[in-house]
Motif scaffolding. Structure first.
Motif, PDB file in Angstrom:
ATOM      1  N   TYR A  33       2.696 -45.784 -25.463  1.00  0.00           N
ATOM      2  CA  TYR A  33       2.337 -44.646 -24.623  1.00  0.00           C
ATOM      3  C   TYR A  33       0.857 -44.738 -24.270  1.00  0.00           C
ATOM      4  N   LEU A  34       0.547 -44.213 -23.109  1.00  0.00           N
ATOM      5  CA  LEU A  34      -0.843 -44.110 -22.674  1.00  0.00           C
ATOM      6  C   LEU A  34      -1.137 -42.661 -22.325  1.00  0.00           C
ATOM      7  N   PHE A  35      -2.347 -42.235 -22.599  1.00  0.00           N
ATOM      8  CA  PHE A  35      -2.736 -40.844 -22.413  1.00  0.00           C
ATOM      9  C   PHE A  35      -4.105 -40.768 -21.748  1.00  0.00           C
ATOM     10  N   TRP A  36      -4.297 -39.693 -21.008  1.00  0.00           N
ATOM     11  CA  TRP A  36      -5.629 -39.290 -20.580  1.00  0.00           C
ATOM     12  C   TRP A  36      -5.894 -37.904 -21.155  1.00  0.00           C
ATOM     13  N   TYR A  37      -7.024 -37.800 -21.878  1.00  0.00           N
ATOM     14  CA  TYR A  37      -7.462 -36.524 -22.419  1.00  0.00           C
ATOM     15  C   TYR A  37      -8.768 -36.136 -21.728  1.00  0.00           C
ATOM     16  N   LYS A  38      -8.952 -34.842 -21.615  1.00  0.00           N
ATOM     17  CA  LYS A  38     -10.159 -34.282 -21.011  1.00  0.00           C
ATOM     18  C   LYS A  38     -10.933 -33.538 -22.089  1.00  0.00           C
ATOM     19  N   GLN A  39     -12.251 -33.720 -22.115  1.00  0.00           N
ATOM     20  CA  GLN A  39     -13.097 -32.972 -23.039  1.00  0.00           C
ATOM     21  C   GLN A  39     -14.203 -32.294 -22.244  1.00  0.00           C
ATOM     22  N   ARG A  43     -16.029 -28.853 -25.717  1.00  0.00           N
ATOM     23  CA  ARG A  43     -15.630 -29.875 -26.708  1.00  0.00           C
ATOM     24  C   ARG A  43     -14.132 -29.901 -26.992  1.00  0.00           C
ATOM     25  N   GLN A  44     -13.387 -28.923 -26.507  1.00  0.00           N
ATOM     26  CA  GLN A  44     -11.949 -28.886 -26.797  1.00  0.00           C
ATOM     27  C   GLN A  44     -11.242 -30.020 -26.068  1.00  0.00           C
ATOM     28  N   MET A  45     -10.576 -30.874 -26.808  1.00  0.00           N
ATOM     29  CA  MET A  45      -9.824 -31.986 -26.228  1.00  0.00           C
ATOM     30  C   MET A  45      -8.490 -31.473 -25.700  1.00  0.00           C
ATOM     31  N   ILE A  46      -8.192 -31.828 -24.466  1.00  0.00           N
ATOM     32  CA  ILE A  46      -6.981 -31.317 -23.807  1.00  0.00           C
ATOM     33  C   ILE A  46      -6.247 -32.481 -23.179  1.00  0.00           C
ATOM     34  N   LEU A  47      -4.947 -32.548 -23.399  1.00  0.00           N
ATOM     35  CA  LEU A  47      -4.146 -33.603 -22.774  1.00  0.00           C
ATOM     36  C   LEU A  47      -4.035 -33.345 -21.271  1.00  0.00           C
ATOM     37  N   VAL A  48      -4.324 -34.372 -20.481  1.00  0.00           N
ATOM     38  CA  VAL A  48      -4.210 -34.267 -19.025  1.00  0.00           C
ATOM     39  C   VAL A  48      -2.868 -34.815 -18.562  1.00  0.00           C
ATOM     40  N   MET A  89     -15.769 -35.006 -19.894  1.00  0.00           N
ATOM     41  CA  MET A  89     -15.542 -36.376 -20.355  1.00  0.00           C
ATOM     42  C   MET A  89     -14.043 -36.618 -20.309  1.00  0.00           C
ATOM     43  N   TYR A  90     -13.669 -37.790 -19.837  1.00  0.00           N
ATOM     44  CA  TYR A  90     -12.255 -38.164 -19.786  1.00  0.00           C
ATOM     45  C   TYR A  90     -12.053 -39.397 -20.660  1.00  0.00           C
ATOM     46  N   PHE A  91     -11.099 -39.291 -21.559  1.00  0.00           N
ATOM     47  CA  PHE A  91     -10.811 -40.377 -22.479  1.00  0.00           C
ATOM     48  C   PHE A  91      -9.412 -40.913 -22.232  1.00  0.00           C
ATOM     49  N   CYS A  92      -9.335 -42.214 -22.191  1.00  0.00           N
ATOM     50  CA  CYS A  92      -8.064 -42.904 -22.115  1.00  0.00           C
ATOM     51  C   CYS A  92      -7.665 -43.297 -23.535  1.00  0.00           C
ATOM     52  N   ALA A  93      -6.391 -43.195 -23.869  1.00  0.00           N
ATOM     53  CA  ALA A  93      -5.946 -43.512 -25.216  1.00  0.00           C
ATOM     54  C   ALA A  93      -4.584 -44.195 -25.180  1.00  0.00           C
ATOM     55  N   TYR A  94      -4.326 -44.965 -26.210  1.00  0.00           N
ATOM     56  CA  TYR A  94      -3.109 -45.781 -26.301  1.00  0.00           C
ATOM     57  C   TYR A  94      -2.475 -45.552 -27.666  1.00  0.00           C
ATOM     58  N   ARG A  95      -1.143 -45.529 -27.676  1.00  0.00           N
ATOM     59  CA  ARG A  95      -0.436 -45.462 -28.959  1.00  0.00           C
ATOM     60  C   ARG A  95       0.800 -46.340 -28.904  1.00  0.00           C
ATOM     61  N   VAL A  96       0.937 -47.203 -29.876  1.00  0.00           N
ATOM     62  CA  VAL A  96       2.127 -48.042 -29.910  1.00  0.00           C
ATOM     63  C   VAL A  96       3.300 -47.228 -30.425  1.00  0.00           C
TER      64      VAL A  96
ATOM     65  N   ALA B  98       6.584 -40.529 -30.742  1.00  0.00           N
ATOM     66  CA  ALA B  98       5.476 -41.389 -30.333  1.00  0.00           C
ATOM     67  C   ALA B  98       4.736 -40.840 -29.131  1.00  0.00           C
ATOM     68  N   GLY B  99       5.451 -40.189 -28.225  1.00  0.00           N
ATOM     69  CA  GLY B  99       4.799 -39.683 -27.024  1.00  0.00           C
ATOM     70  C   GLY B  99       4.244 -38.291 -27.181  1.00  0.00           C
ATOM     71  N   ALA B 100       4.266 -37.780 -28.406  1.00  0.00           N
ATOM     72  CA  ALA B 100       3.857 -36.393 -28.621  1.00  0.00           C
ATOM     73  C   ALA B 100       2.367 -36.200 -28.382  1.00  0.00           C
ATOM     74  N   GLU B 101       2.062 -35.085 -27.760  1.00  0.00           N
ATOM     75  CA  GLU B 101       0.673 -34.709 -27.524  1.00  0.00           C
ATOM     76  C   GLU B 101       0.013 -34.360 -28.841  1.00  0.00           C
ATOM     77  N   GLN B 102      -1.234 -34.775 -28.999  1.00  0.00           N
ATOM     78  CA  GLN B 102      -2.021 -34.316 -30.137  1.00  0.00           C
ATOM     79  C   GLN B 102      -2.782 -33.073 -29.706  1.00  0.00           C
ATOM     80  N   PHE B 103      -2.651 -32.030 -30.505  1.00  0.00           N
ATOM     81  CA  PHE B 103      -3.363 -30.790 -30.250  1.00  0.00           C
ATOM     82  C   PHE B 103      -4.611 -30.776 -31.136  1.00  0.00           C
TER      83      PHE B 103
END
Lengths: 116, 113
Positions: A33-39, A43-48, A89-96, B98-103
């Motif tokens: 999976y790939l994610f973009w989070y916004k901060q 400072r609160q990290m939010i999934l975009v 700030m925008y962060f890209c993240a990866y999870r196997v 695996a695709g779950a959002e982290q809060f």
């Protein structure tokens, strides 16, 4: 080793314009999976937005969309009709997607300024 | 739902002091995480937990300890604080998919002088 690279430390965009933030990653896995989070300044990290590697269709969430190029290992974020509240700030993240491993691998972030 | 709460929001420690950063979530998430974020950097995983009684090291565990006695709570303990531990600490939680959002919680800004 799995890594995530954001090559643009800072970006700026005019309000109402479109901006694209780059992200590349390195992995030998095929299911992830790939994610973009916004901060924002709070400072609160939010999934975009998120994208599953097996899905060919690019994910979209309102004004946010991604360009996922699996072969190129690229995952860019497009913000349309930029608003002042998009400054963050925008962060890209990866999870196997394997076993119990839910650890995210993070890029160093891109600071986005939105000019009125 | 309060989501993920962290206390304190700010703290200044002297070198060698110890403290515990508290983290609580009310979403019944199995997975919980502790990250640190140094200035201008991304997040680095300190420890994580896949359920009550189960914890594991992340990328940067040295100088920290955790416990997970309940699903809701995941405290992070700093023993013998050092200036290198000056950072912003984030707690997060997620479901197990695996695709779950982290809060994320709002973070704790820690300064060690």
């Amino acid at each position: 080793a799995q890594t995530v690279t954001q090559s643009q430390p800072e970006m700026s965009v005019q309000e109402a314009e479109t901006v694209t933030l780059s992200c590349t990653y390195d992995t030998s896995e095929s299911d992830y999976y790939l994610f973009w989070y916004k901060q924002p300044p709070s400072r609160q990290m939010i999934l975009v937005i998120r994208q599953e590697a097996y899905k060919q269709q690019n994910a979209t969430e309102n004004r946010f969309s991604v360009n996922f190029q699996k072969a190129a290992k690229s995952f860019s974020l497009k913000i349309s009709d930029s608003q002042l509240g998009d400054a963050a700030m925008y962060f890209c993240a990866y999870r196997v997607n394997a076993g119990n491993n839910r650890k995210l691998i993070w890029g160093l972030g891109t600071s986005l300024a939105v000019n009125p | 739902n309060a989501g993920v709460t962290q206390t304190p929001k700010f703290r200044i420690l002297k070198i060698g002091q110890s403290m515990t950063l508290q983290c609580t979530q009310d979403m019944n998430h199995n997975y919980m995480y502790w990250y640190r974020q140094d200035p201008g950097m991304g997040l680095k995983l300190i420890y994580y937990s896949v359920g009550a009684g189960i914890t594991d090291k992340g990328e940067v565990p040295n100088g920290y300890n955790v416990s997970r006695s309940t699903t809701e709570d995941f405290p992070l303990r700093l023993e013998l604080a050092a200036p290198s531990q000056t950072s912003v600490y984030f707690c997060a939680s997620s479901y197990s998919t695996a695709g779950a959002e982290q809060f994320f919680g709002p973070g704790t800004r820690l300064t060690v002088l």
